[in-house]
Scaffold this motif. Structure first.
Motif, PDB file in Angstrom:
ATOM      1  N   THR B 171       0.843  -1.202   0.000  1.00 30.93           N
ATOM      2  CA  THR B 171       0.000   0.000   0.000  1.00 30.93           C
ATOM      3  C   THR B 171       0.877   1.251   0.000  1.00 30.93           C
ATOM      4  O   THR B 171       1.506   1.570   1.005  1.00 30.93           O
ATOM      5  CB  THR B 171      -0.936  -0.023   1.230  1.00 30.93           C
ATOM      6  N   PHE B 172       0.909   1.941  -1.140  1.00 32.72           N
ATOM      7  CA  PHE B 172       1.725   3.147  -1.329  1.00 32.72           C
ATOM      8  C   PHE B 172       3.199   2.821  -1.090  1.00 32.72           C
ATOM      9  O   PHE B 172       3.846   3.328  -0.172  1.00 32.72           O
ATOM     10  CB  PHE B 172       1.275   4.295  -0.404  1.00 32.72           C
ATOM     11  N   ALA B 173       3.702   1.965  -1.954  1.00 36.34           N
ATOM     12  CA  ALA B 173       5.061   1.465  -1.788  1.00 36.34           C
ATOM     13  C   ALA B 173       6.083   2.590  -1.844  1.00 36.34           C
ATOM     14  O   ALA B 173       5.867   3.617  -2.460  1.00 36.34           O
ATOM     15  CB  ALA B 173       5.361   0.443  -2.890  1.00 36.34           C
ATOM     16  N   ASN B 174       7.180   2.354  -1.152  1.00 34.09           N
ATOM     17  CA  ASN B 174       8.366   3.182  -1.261  1.00 34.09           C
ATOM     18  C   ASN B 174       9.351   2.385  -2.109  1.00 34.09           C
ATOM     19  O   ASN B 174       9.726   1.294  -1.706  1.00 34.09           O
ATOM     20  CB  ASN B 174       8.932   3.419   0.143  1.00 34.09           C
ATOM     21  N   PRO B 175       9.767   2.830  -3.279  1.00 39.48           N
ATOM     22  CA  PRO B 175       9.651   4.182  -3.816  1.00 39.48           C
ATOM     23  C   PRO B 175       8.511   4.399  -4.811  1.00 39.48           C
ATOM     24  O   PRO B 175       8.275   5.542  -5.181  1.00 39.48           O
ATOM     25  CB  PRO B 175      10.975   4.328  -4.578  1.00 39.48           C
ATOM     26  N   THR B 176       7.802   3.359  -5.224  1.00 36.13           N
ATOM     27  CA  THR B 176       6.970   3.513  -6.429  1.00 36.13           C
ATOM     28  C   THR B 176       5.601   4.124  -6.184  1.00 36.13           C
ATOM     29  O   THR B 176       4.924   4.517  -7.126  1.00 36.13           O
ATOM     30  CB  THR B 176       6.755   2.147  -7.126  1.00 36.13           C
ATOM     31  N   GLY B 177       5.152   4.181  -4.928  1.00 36.06           N
ATOM     32  CA  GLY B 177       3.833   4.724  -4.635  1.00 36.06           C
ATOM     33  C   GLY B 177       2.688   3.795  -5.009  1.00 36.06           C
ATOM     34  O   GLY B 177       1.519   4.122  -4.817  1.00 36.06           O
ATOM     35  N   LYS B 178       3.030   2.630  -5.513  1.00 37.86           N
ATOM     36  CA  LYS B 178       2.078   1.643  -6.011  1.00 37.86           C
ATOM     37  C   LYS B 178       1.100   1.125  -4.942  1.00 37.86           C
ATOM     38  O   LYS B 178       1.476   1.015  -3.771  1.00 37.86           O
ATOM     39  CB  LYS B 178       2.897   0.444  -6.465  1.00 37.86           C
ATOM     40  N   VAL B 179      -0.101   0.762  -5.357  1.00 33.87           N
ATOM     41  CA  VAL B 179      -1.048   0.039  -4.486  1.00 33.87           C
ATOM     42  C   VAL B 179      -1.399  -1.287  -5.150  1.00 33.87           C
ATOM     43  O   VAL B 179      -1.820  -1.313  -6.297  1.00 33.87           O
ATOM     44  CB  VAL B 179      -2.362   0.821  -4.296  1.00 33.87           C
ATOM     45  N   TRP B 180      -1.252  -2.353  -4.413  1.00 36.58           N
ATOM     46  CA  TRP B 180      -1.627  -3.669  -4.946  1.00 36.58           C
ATOM     47  C   TRP B 180      -3.148  -3.794  -5.010  1.00 36.58           C
ATOM     48  O   TRP B 180      -3.860  -3.368  -4.094  1.00 36.58           O
ATOM     49  CB  TRP B 180      -1.108  -4.780  -4.053  1.00 36.58           C
ATOM     50  N   SER B 181      -3.625  -4.439  -6.061  1.00 40.83           N
ATOM     51  CA  SER B 181      -5.051  -4.753  -6.146  1.00 40.83           C
ATOM     52  C   SER B 181      -5.401  -5.859  -5.152  1.00 40.83           C
ATOM     53  O   SER B 181      -4.526  -6.600  -4.704  1.00 40.83           O
ATOM     54  CB  SER B 181      -5.397  -5.213  -7.562  1.00 40.83           C
ATOM     55  N   LEU B 182      -6.686  -5.939  -4.826  1.00 44.37           N
ATOM     56  CA  LEU B 182      -7.148  -6.993  -3.912  1.00 44.37           C
ATOM     57  C   LEU B 182      -6.826  -8.382  -4.474  1.00 44.37           C
ATOM     58  O   LEU B 182      -6.407  -9.284  -3.742  1.00 44.37           O
ATOM     59  CB  LEU B 182      -8.665  -6.849  -3.691  1.00 44.37           C
ATOM     60  N   GLU B 183      -6.988  -8.520  -5.788  1.00 43.84           N
ATOM     61  CA  GLU B 183      -6.729  -9.813  -6.436  1.00 43.84           C
ATOM     62  C   GLU B 183      -5.271 -10.247  -6.243  1.00 43.84           C
ATOM     63  O   GLU B 183      -4.991 -11.410  -5.943  1.00 43.84           O
ATOM     64  CB  GLU B 183      -7.062  -9.679  -7.928  1.00 43.84           C
ATOM     65  N   ARG B 184      -4.347  -9.300  -6.395  1.00 46.11           N
ATOM     66  CA  ARG B 184      -2.921  -9.642  -6.250  1.00 46.11           C
ATOM     67  C   ARG B 184      -2.577  -9.953  -4.786  1.00 46.11           C
ATOM     68  O   ARG B 184      -1.751 -10.800  -4.496  1.00 46.11           O
ATOM     69  CB  ARG B 184      -2.043  -8.482  -6.737  1.00 46.11           C
ATOM     70  N   ARG B 185      -3.225  -9.225  -3.873  1.00 48.83           N
ATOM     71  CA  ARG B 185      -2.995  -9.512  -2.445  1.00 48.83           C
ATOM     72  C   ARG B 185      -3.411 -10.957  -2.135  1.00 48.83           C
ATOM     73  O   ARG B 185      -2.668 -11.716  -1.510  1.00 48.83           O
ATOM     74  CB  ARG B 185      -3.793  -8.538  -1.565  1.00 48.83           C
ATOM     75  N   LYS B 186      -4.611 -11.296  -2.605  1.00 45.86           N
ATOM     76  CA  LYS B 186      -5.099 -12.666  -2.366  1.00 45.86           C
ATOM     77  C   LYS B 186      -4.244 -13.689  -3.093  1.00 45.86           C
ATOM     78  O   LYS B 186      -3.988 -14.784  -2.585  1.00 45.86           O
ATOM     79  CB  LYS B 186      -6.559 -12.776  -2.816  1.00 45.86           C
ATOM     80  N   GLY B 187      -3.816 -13.321  -4.288  1.00 43.49           N
ATOM     81  CA  GLY B 187      -2.991 -14.237  -5.092  1.00 43.49           C
ATOM     82  C   GLY B 187      -1.656 -14.533  -4.417  1.00 43.49           C
ATOM     83  O   GLY B 187      -1.192 -15.680  -4.391  1.00 43.49           O
ATOM     84  N   GLU B 215     -10.650   1.391   0.340  1.00 41.81           N
ATOM     85  CA  GLU B 215     -10.221   0.411   1.347  1.00 41.81           C
ATOM     86  C   GLU B 215      -9.085  -0.428   0.790  1.00 41.81           C
ATOM     87  O   GLU B 215      -9.166  -0.915  -0.334  1.00 41.81           O
ATOM     88  CB  GLU B 215     -11.403  -0.466   1.758  1.00 41.81           C
ATOM     89  N   TYR B 216      -8.064  -0.549   1.572  1.00 40.58           N
ATOM     90  CA  TYR B 216      -6.900  -1.327   1.176  1.00 40.58           C
ATOM     91  C   TYR B 216      -6.644  -2.370   2.248  1.00 40.58           C
ATOM     92  O   TYR B 216      -5.810  -2.165   3.134  1.00 40.58           O
ATOM     93  CB  TYR B 216      -5.680  -0.410   1.027  1.00 40.58           C
ATOM     94  N   PRO B 217      -7.362  -3.468   2.225  1.00 41.01           N
ATOM     95  CA  PRO B 217      -7.196  -4.451   3.308  1.00 41.01           C
ATOM     96  C   PRO B 217      -5.764  -4.992   3.334  1.00 41.01           C
ATOM     97  O   PRO B 217      -5.197  -5.292   2.289  1.00 41.01           O
ATOM     98  CB  PRO B 217      -8.197  -5.545   2.969  1.00 41.01           C
ATOM     99  N   SER B 218      -5.210  -5.085   4.528  1.00 37.71           N
ATOM    100  CA  SER B 218      -3.852  -5.642   4.637  1.00 37.71           C
ATOM    101  C   SER B 218      -3.895  -7.120   4.252  1.00 37.71           C
ATOM    102  O   SER B 218      -4.920  -7.793   4.411  1.00 37.71           O
ATOM    103  CB  SER B 218      -3.334  -5.486   6.065  1.00 37.71           C
ATOM    104  N   ILE B 219      -2.777  -7.617   3.743  1.00 37.60           N
ATOM    105  CA  ILE B 219      -2.687  -9.047   3.410  1.00 37.60           C
ATOM    106  C   ILE B 219      -2.855  -9.854   4.693  1.00 37.60           C
ATOM    107  O   ILE B 219      -3.478 -10.916   4.693  1.00 37.60           O
ATOM    108  CB  ILE B 219      -1.349  -9.341   2.699  1.00 37.60           C
ATOM    109  N   PHE B 220      -2.348  -9.314   5.794  1.00 35.43           N
ATOM    110  CA  PHE B 220      -2.502  -9.966   7.100  1.00 35.43           C
ATOM    111  C   PHE B 220      -3.980 -10.193   7.416  1.00 35.43           C
ATOM    112  O   PHE B 220      -4.377 -11.270   7.858  1.00 35.43           O
ATOM    113  CB  PHE B 220      -1.854  -9.108   8.191  1.00 35.43           C
ATOM    114  N   SER B 221      -4.806  -9.160   7.174  1.00 34.51           N
ATOM    115  CA  SER B 221      -6.236  -9.284   7.498  1.00 34.51           C
ATOM    116  C   SER B 221      -6.947 -10.266   6.570  1.00 34.51           C
ATOM    117  O   SER B 221      -8.002 -10.803   6.920  1.00 34.51           O
ATOM    118  CB  SER B 221      -6.919  -7.915   7.448  1.00 34.51           C
ATOM    119  N   LEU B 222      -6.377 -10.507   5.401  1.00 35.32           N
ATOM    120  CA  LEU B 222      -6.992 -11.439   4.443  1.00 35.32           C
ATOM    121  C   LEU B 222      -6.684 -12.895   4.774  1.00 35.32           C
ATOM    122  O   LEU B 222      -7.355 -13.810   4.294  1.00 35.32           O
ATOM    123  CB  LEU B 222      -6.513 -11.133   3.017  1.00 35.32           C
ATOM    124  N   ASP B 223      -5.657 -13.117   5.578  1.00 30.66           N
ATOM    125  CA  ASP B 223      -5.263 -14.474   5.958  1.00 30.66           C
ATOM    126  C   ASP B 223      -5.955 -14.852   7.270  1.00 30.66           C
ATOM    127  O   ASP B 223      -6.350 -13.981   8.043  1.00 30.66           O
ATOM    128  CB  ASP B 223      -3.738 -14.526   6.137  1.00 30.66           C
TER     129      ASP B 223
END
Lengths: 399, 399
Positions: B171-187, B215-223
């Motif tokens: 979520t808002f990566a350093n350095p790219t600012g990127k946000v992962w999609s929900l699908e990629r988090r689950k994947g 909403e950007y659910p943490s991968i932790f919360s998805l597990d």
């Protein structure tokens, strides 16, 4: 999910001291276990005012990220204090750490590889042993008497084991309370330096001396320093100001300090800058030396009380030396008594201590224990020693 | 005296960001380099009051040694905050650390051995790379697009390299600012967990989101969590409260936390308890969520300004994506431009940024750079981007 851990965890026993501290927290057990300073003597007003000054004068920029090496005015203030003890260093010779514990860890991390050998006093500070053992460093104990390591045995072990480092607490050692003689300090230096063996001098208790006039020059101050010194010297404000600020420092050759700073950058970026700024304010506006004299006096009185209690006939088969400073009595029980077993009885009776075994790098002596005299008030110290006598009675009756 | 260092120092480059920070401290260079929050928005009154409350209510015992795991009421308060984000944990699932940097270090120390493989986004947080590289851990980059790691490439590299860990800032990566999609988090989770590959989810910026409703659910919360979770999640108060307190936390399976706590005991015993108690008071008496909304809004305005400046025709050959949160623009220069060389010209002109190269685990792209938009006020941001345009001009003329 199966978790599989690195070899670092193999060497990590949870410290007996910390486990006992947890056990005794908030209940009726009198703890003579921890190495805790006396809360009654914490300079809370000075700490409070120091924080107020930071907020007032530093403003919002006091809350920003800081330098890994530490807050420069604090490093300058510590340089000034060290100079009064015969150690001339500049800020670039110093790294601020989260307690001196972190200084020991970081130096080990950058200097020692798995399989390298460190020589230590035996027994010695158990949390240093933990670091060495978890890091895969081989720990070899050197024989000692009341004046420090025996130089003959040290020389033999330098030749035999080719260590990279020697770890010592020459002034009021934990757990033994020992003070090295000047001759042994010089002897250690003379043997190590030509062999490129680094000396880590750990001095958390050096300022807690009971004889105001005695001088205990640091091994660091006895060596040519700071550049090219064979000694890295670490100390802390945990015992002289308060532990909660977790602020220690290490001084030595600037190249070693620079490597430690790079390691610290990876390990935690930097220690709390708010605490560092508060300490700087405290050192500027508070008479810390007068405060240290108060503590010395108070701790000497407590030591005297414990000494008189240990002179009771019920303890006549115990051996111990009167400490000249620091926080601990190191006690030898009759050979037949296992201090770990005794601790169980003692906790049942309502008193705790630290069994000596975990302080040994090798050949642990199970009939030893450490008693702290700084944290307990007079009434509880008396009650605690009574309970220890009872526990010893029960132990002897059951054998 | 010859000093010989361990292999840990081989992997320790001093971070480019920190070196530049030193270079630009206290002079006329406008720094868009550091990942610094805006000082103007530090809640200094709340921090000040929090410390006053600690001294007033905690008294002298607030200044004593504390638990390695962290101040229990603070851990409870963070549990409460995490629960609101779908992560149910207890204090025994949490370790308080000196910033999230220390959480990454400690988990690496106890989980990874030299030669083990960690998969990362490429580019990724450079101080995490430093830890891995210094520890002898082999770092392999996974291909990614704007939605996160490409699951095909991830799967291939899981099979090929058999990593022990994957490190991500979804979520808002350093350095790219990127946000992962929900699908990629689950994947990511679906691929890692059956293979016993631990996911280290680093989330220092997650609360700095510009769309209040997203909403950007943490991968932790998805597990399934916390026990048996494949995810260890770390965050910090450095970006939402203030950096100077250096307080972060990590949550996950209690067995992993217990090993980390034992390691922390050796590394620094515990983090500042005064800072932890102050944070607890702040969380109790201050509306941190309202404060975070203020920061989000202010940082969004600054991001919009930098965006509009980057849309200037002088920057027409630069590529970047608009960040949805966090602190950074990630900029791609024309292939022919080396950002490290450009930085020298930029500093001459009076502006600094971080060249992208050091963020790459492998195959570094020299024509990338990171711009921070949170720390600089409007006037300096405009001036800074003007200077950057001038530096680009000079660079192009000299080629």
């Amino acid at each position: 999910m199966n978790y599989t851990f690195s070899s670092f965890t193999d060497g990590l026993k949870s410290s007996a001291v910390r486990d006992i501290l947890k056990l005794t927290q908030g209940n009726a057990v009198i703890s003579l276990a921890g190495g805790l300073p006396a809360e009654e003597h914490f300079p809370i007003e000075a700490v409070k005012e120091a924080f107020e000054r930071v907020f007032q004068h530093g403003g919002k920029s006091s809350l920003q990220y800081g330098l890994t090496e530490g807050y420069t005015p604090l490093r300058e203030a510590i340089c000034h204090r060290m100079a009064k003890k015969g150690a001339s260093v500049k800020p670039e010779n110093m790294l601020i750490t989260t307690g001196s514990q972190q200084a020991i860890y970081l130096l080990t991390r950058i200097y020692m590889s798995a399989g390298d050998v460190v020589l230590v006093e035996n027994p010695t500070y158990l949390a240093a042993l933990q670091i060495f053992q978890a890091s895969g460093v081989r720990v070899v104990g050197v024989e000692a008497d009341q004046d420090g390591m025996l130089l003959d045995d040290l020389e033999a072990k330098l030749n035999l084991h080719r260590p990279k480092m020697v770890y010592v607490t020459p002034t009021f050692a934990n757990p033994t309370g020992k003070v090295w003689s000047l001759e042994r300090r010089k002897g250690l230096l003379a043997l190590c330096k030509p062999n490129n063996v680094l000396i880590l001098e750990d001095d958390p208790y050096g300022e807690i001396q009971f004889d105001e006039k005695a001088e205990y020059p640091s091994i660091f101050s006895l060596d040519d320093h700071p550049e090219g010194s064979a000694v890295m010297y670490t100390s802390t404000f945990s015992k002289t100001v308060v532990p909660a600020l977790r602020t220690g420092w290490i001084i030595g050759d600037s190249r070693v300090i620079a490597q430690m700073a790079k390691a610290k950058q990876a390990v935690d970026l930097h220690s709390s800058t708010l605490d560092q700024q508060a300490l700087h304010q405290l050192l500027t506006h508070f008479d810390l030396d007068a405060h240290i004299r108060t503590i010395r006096n108070e701790y000497r009185v407590r030591m005297e009380l414990m000494k008189s209690l240990l002179q009771d006939p019920r303890f006549s088969d115990l051996h111990w030396n009167e400490p000249q400073g620091g926080m601990f009595f190191w006690v030898e029980l009759p050979e037949s008594i296992d201090a770990n077993q005794l601790l169980k009885k003692a906790v049942e009776k309502g008193v705790a201590f630290v069994p000596g075994m975990d302080f040994y790098a090798e050949n642990p002596r199970r009939n030893t224990l450490r008693l702290n005299f700084t944290h307990t008030d007079n009434a509880n110290m008396k009650l605690g020693l009574d309970r220890l006598a009872e526990a010893l009675d029960v132990y002897k009756q059951n054998v």
